[in-house]
Design a protein around this motif. Structure first.
Motif, mmCIF file in Angstrom:
data_model
loop_
_atom_site.group_PDB
_atom_site.id
_atom_site.type_symbol
_atom_site.label_atom_id
_atom_site.label_comp_id
_atom_site.label_asym_id
_atom_site.label_seq_id
_atom_site.Cartn_x
_atom_site.Cartn_y
_atom_site.Cartn_z
ATOM 1 N N LEU A 232 0.837 -1.202 0.000
ATOM 2 C CA LEU A 232 0.000 0.000 0.000
ATOM 3 C C LEU A 232 0.869 1.248 0.000
ATOM 4 C CD1 LEU A 232 -2.856 -1.301 0.644
ATOM 5 C CD2 LEU A 232 -3.024 0.427 2.403
ATOM 6 N N PRO A 233 0.488 2.283 -0.760
ATOM 7 C CA PRO A 233 1.280 3.514 -0.765
ATOM 8 C C PRO A 233 1.241 4.194 0.604
ATOM 9 C CG PRO A 233 -0.389 3.551 -2.497
ATOM 10 C CD PRO A 233 -0.699 2.399 -1.617
ATOM 11 N N VAL A 234 2.171 5.104 0.814
ATOM 12 C CA VAL A 234 2.238 5.849 2.078
ATOM 13 C C VAL A 234 2.245 7.331 1.749
ATOM 14 C CG1 VAL A 234 3.691 6.421 4.059
ATOM 15 C CG2 VAL A 234 3.510 4.050 3.288
ATOM 16 N N ASN A 235 1.416 8.111 2.402
ATOM 17 C CA ASN A 235 1.485 9.554 2.233
ATOM 18 C C ASN A 235 2.387 10.163 3.298
ATOM 19 O OD1 ASN A 235 0.060 9.944 -0.063
ATOM 20 N ND2 ASN A 235 -1.342 11.428 0.814
ATOM 21 N N LYS A 236 1.913 10.185 4.546
ATOM 22 C CA LYS A 236 2.741 10.718 5.631
ATOM 23 C C LYS A 236 3.571 9.572 6.194
ATOM 24 C CE LYS A 236 2.726 14.469 7.886
ATOM 25 N NZ LYS A 236 3.410 15.634 7.299
ATOM 26 N N ILE A 289 -8.001 2.461 1.188
ATOM 27 C CA ILE A 289 -7.548 3.802 1.525
ATOM 28 C C ILE A 289 -7.788 4.597 0.242
ATOM 29 C CG2 ILE A 289 -5.578 5.289 2.007
ATOM 30 C CD1 ILE A 289 -5.506 3.652 4.306
ATOM 31 N N CYS A 291 -7.255 8.181 -1.079
ATOM 32 C CA CYS A 291 -6.662 9.486 -0.788
ATOM 33 C C CYS A 291 -7.376 10.571 -1.583
ATOM 34 C CB CYS A 291 -5.183 9.458 -1.141
ATOM 35 S SG CYS A 291 -4.344 10.996 -0.758
ATOM 36 N N TRP A 295 -5.403 8.639 -5.626
ATOM 37 C CA TRP A 295 -5.020 7.223 -5.654
ATOM 38 C C TRP A 295 -5.843 6.479 -4.629
ATOM 39 C CZ3 TRP A 295 -3.242 5.066 -1.119
ATOM 40 C CH2 TRP A 295 -2.633 5.900 -0.182
ATOM 41 N N SER A 325 -3.741 11.233 17.014
ATOM 42 C CA SER A 325 -2.509 10.489 16.762
ATOM 43 C C SER A 325 -1.451 10.824 17.809
ATOM 44 C CB SER A 325 -1.972 10.855 15.375
ATOM 45 O OG SER A 325 -0.755 10.204 15.132
ATOM 46 N N TYR A 332 -3.197 16.807 9.799
ATOM 47 C CA TYR A 332 -3.986 15.585 9.695
ATOM 48 C C TYR A 332 -3.686 14.606 10.828
ATOM 49 C CZ TYR A 332 -4.610 17.860 5.250
ATOM 50 O OH TYR A 332 -4.875 18.801 4.292
ATOM 51 N N ARG A 333 -3.375 15.148 12.015
ATOM 52 C CA ARG A 333 -3.033 14.280 13.135
ATOM 53 C C ARG A 333 -4.274 13.737 13.859
ATOM 54 N NH1 ARG A 333 -4.046 15.676 17.849
ATOM 55 N NH2 ARG A 333 -2.711 14.030 18.664
ATOM 56 N N ARG A 367 -4.229 2.022 13.999
ATOM 57 C CA ARG A 367 -4.720 3.072 13.108
ATOM 58 C C ARG A 367 -6.226 2.932 12.919
ATOM 59 N NH1 ARG A 367 -3.254 2.996 7.186
ATOM 60 N NH2 ARG A 367 -4.074 5.105 7.354
HETATM 61 N N1 LIG Z 1 -1.456 10.688 11.993
HETATM 62 C C1 LIG Z 1 -1.654 10.808 10.671
HETATM 63 N N2 LIG Z 1 -2.453 9.941 10.013
HETATM 64 C C2 LIG Z 1 -2.648 10.044 8.675
HETATM 65 C C3 LIG Z 1 -2.047 11.086 7.920
HETATM 66 C C4 LIG Z 1 -1.233 12.010 8.633
HETATM 67 O O1 LIG Z 1 -0.662 12.967 8.054
HETATM 68 N N3 LIG Z 1 -1.041 11.839 9.987
HETATM 69 N N4 LIG Z 1 -2.254 11.157 6.542
HETATM 70 C C5 LIG Z 1 -3.494 10.547 6.034
HETATM 71 C C6 LIG Z 1 -3.550 10.449 4.576
HETATM 72 S S1 LIG Z 1 -3.588 11.911 3.701
HETATM 73 C C7 LIG Z 1 -3.723 9.245 3.918
HETATM 74 S S2 LIG Z 1 -4.053 9.185 2.262
HETATM 75 C C8 LIG Z 1 -3.619 7.962 4.666
HETATM 76 C C9 LIG Z 1 -2.669 7.037 3.956
HETATM 77 O O2 LIG Z 1 -2.504 5.880 4.695
HETATM 78 P P1 LIG Z 1 -1.250 4.938 4.389
HETATM 79 O O3 LIG Z 1 -0.025 5.799 4.490
HETATM 80 O O4 LIG Z 1 -1.292 3.831 5.408
HETATM 81 O O5 LIG Z 1 -1.458 4.406 3.002
HETATM 82 O O6 LIG Z 1 -3.182 8.175 5.992
HETATM 83 C C10 LIG Z 1 -3.833 9.207 6.663
HETATM 84 N N5 LIG Z 1 -3.468 9.154 8.055
#
Ligand SMILES: Nc1nc2c(c(=O)[nH]1)N[C@H]1C(S)=C(S)[C@@H](COP(=O)(O)O)O[C@H]1N2
Ligand SMILES: [Mo]
Length: 388
Positions: A232-236, A289, A291, A295, A325, A332-333, A367
């Motif tokens: 799976l891709p990762v953003n943060k 997921i 986004c 994606w 978080s 986005y915490r 999560r």
């Molecule tokens: N704590 C935290 N959770 C977060 C984020 C973040 O910046 N901080 N980014 C979100 C975003 S924008 C997306 S698209 C998803 C991506 O999840 P993944 O990295 O497990 O694919 O996580 C989300 N959860």
């Protein structure tokens, strides 16, 4: 009615493509793509900033994947359409006199928010899909407000061009419009085919980031839905969230030190250890997921139902909860889950992805993952829940 104004630039625009009927046709298609793009964008904004009257559904689970996929796809498809439309109407950019009367003057003035708005929205939106922010403003705020300014201009434009466009589309009549081109059918067909090929190429080259069967040919897609830890891709990233030091995960993520704290309007907060959470009833669900950047990718998640964790903490009645978080700053915490969303049997606090403990990049040890939710609200590294 409409007079033919002499163009300052004369023969430079002699091409037969500067034609009212082509302009009307492209305008109609753009009206459709922009309306879908605006509606799906507004929806995404409402889901992320819900007013009191709005409670986004959790079903069907893939709904946001579709609405946001459409938002990004219609936005990208609009790029060649806007370029083609600007080319077709170019002879009308600098008419002389610029405003023969007040109505014409106003009509022309409203072109500015529309054209500038479209260029701004398409540029910032495209750069966002690549997570490239060469500017100082907040992308979601600017993109949102620009969309209203743009729509104001678009509605005014449709109002002023409706009659001429309708006539041109219906009667194949090129004489009533303001564009002088006498489109020759063969040239027109070639031009429209080229525009269609452009739209198709952009769509096919990017839509694979959300439509799996097309991912192999989606050469320009900013994200391949299968690239990343556990597929799976990762953003943060954990490092980006400030949860790594010297290459080691923050100690608050370790199984011994980790605590999930349930607080807020409770009489006294309750804490669960990782072992406590692992000992609760586990639920497995396949959820995407999706986004906001377009994606999306599916995973099989295992964890505890959010409502079950809350019930074990003695919480059964609430308006909403804020899932926070361990990450300390960042827009986005945390994210909100309404009572109705928490009631879904697949609104989970996940411990596992595809049969393994969550990778740290996906939010180890805990999560949030819930159906039909924008990715940005699927909070990773969950450490606290505030009940309201
Ligand atoms: N704590 C935290 N959770 C977060 C984020 C973040 O910046 N901080 N980014 C979100 C975003 S924008 C997306 S698209 C998803 C991506 O999840 P993944 O990295 O497990 O694919 O996580 C989300 N959860
Ligand atoms: Mo995201």
């Amino acid at each position: 009615m409409a007079t033919v104004h002499t163009s300052l630039v004369g023969d430079r625009y002699a091409s037969s493509l500067h034609d009212t009927r082509i302009a009307a046709l492209l305008g109609t298609i753009l009206g459709v793509t922009f309306t879908i793009c605006f509606a799906t964008g507004l929806l995404s904004h409402l889901i992320q900033n819900p007013p009191a009257w709005f409670d986004w559904t959790t079903r069907p689970a893939g709904l946001y994947r579709i609405t946001q996929g459409l938002h990004v796809a219609t936005g990208l498809a609009s790029i060649p359409l806007v370029l083609a439309k600007l080319y077709v109407v170019a002879p009308r950019f600098w008419p002389w006199p610029p405003a023969p009367d007040l109505a014409k003057g106003l009509e022309r003035l409203m072109l500015f928010p529309m054209v500038a708005g479209a260029v701004f929205l398409l540029m910032t939106g495209t750069l966002d899909t690549f997570q490239w922010y060469p500017w100082a403003f907040s992308f979601p705020k600017a993109h949102y407000w620009a969309s209203w300014i743009f729509m104001g201009g678009l509605v005014a434009h449709i109002g002023s061009k409706y009659a001429v466009s309708w006539a041109a589309l219906k009667r194949d009549d090129r004489s009533g419009g303001e564009l002088e081109g006498k489109a020759d059918p063969a040239e027109r067909r070639k031009f429209l085919t080229a525009v269609g090929v452009g739209v198709g190429a952009i769509t096919v080259a990017t839509v694979g980031q959300t439509l799996r069967p097309l991912r192999a040919i989606s050469a320009l897609a900013p994200r391949d839905p299968e690239v990343g830890p556990q597929g799976l891709p990762v953003n943060k990233t954990a490092a980006g969230a400030g949860l790594m030091s010297d290459g080691q995960p923050d100690e608050r993520l370790s199984p011994e030190i980790y605590r999930l704290r349930i607080g807020g309007k409770m009489d006294s907060p309750v804490e669960f250890t990782l072992a406590d959470l692992q000992a609760m009833d586990q639920t497995t669900a396949t959820l995407p997921i999706a986004c906001v950047e377009g994606w999306s990718a599916s995973g099989t998640w295992t964890g505890v139902k959010l409502k079950e964790v809350l019930a074990q903490a003695g919480v059964t009645d609430f308006d909403d909860v804020e899932i926070g978080s361990i990450q300390e700053g960042g827009s986005y915490r945390s994210s909100e889950v309404s009572f109705a969303q928490a009631a879904d049997d697949e609104t989970l606090l996940a411990l596992q992805l595809n049969g393994e403990p969550l990778h740290i990049q996906h939010g180890y040890p805990l999560r949030l993952i819930a159906p039909a939710r924008p990715g940005v609200l699927q909070t990773k590294w969950v450490g606290e829940i505030a009940v309201r």
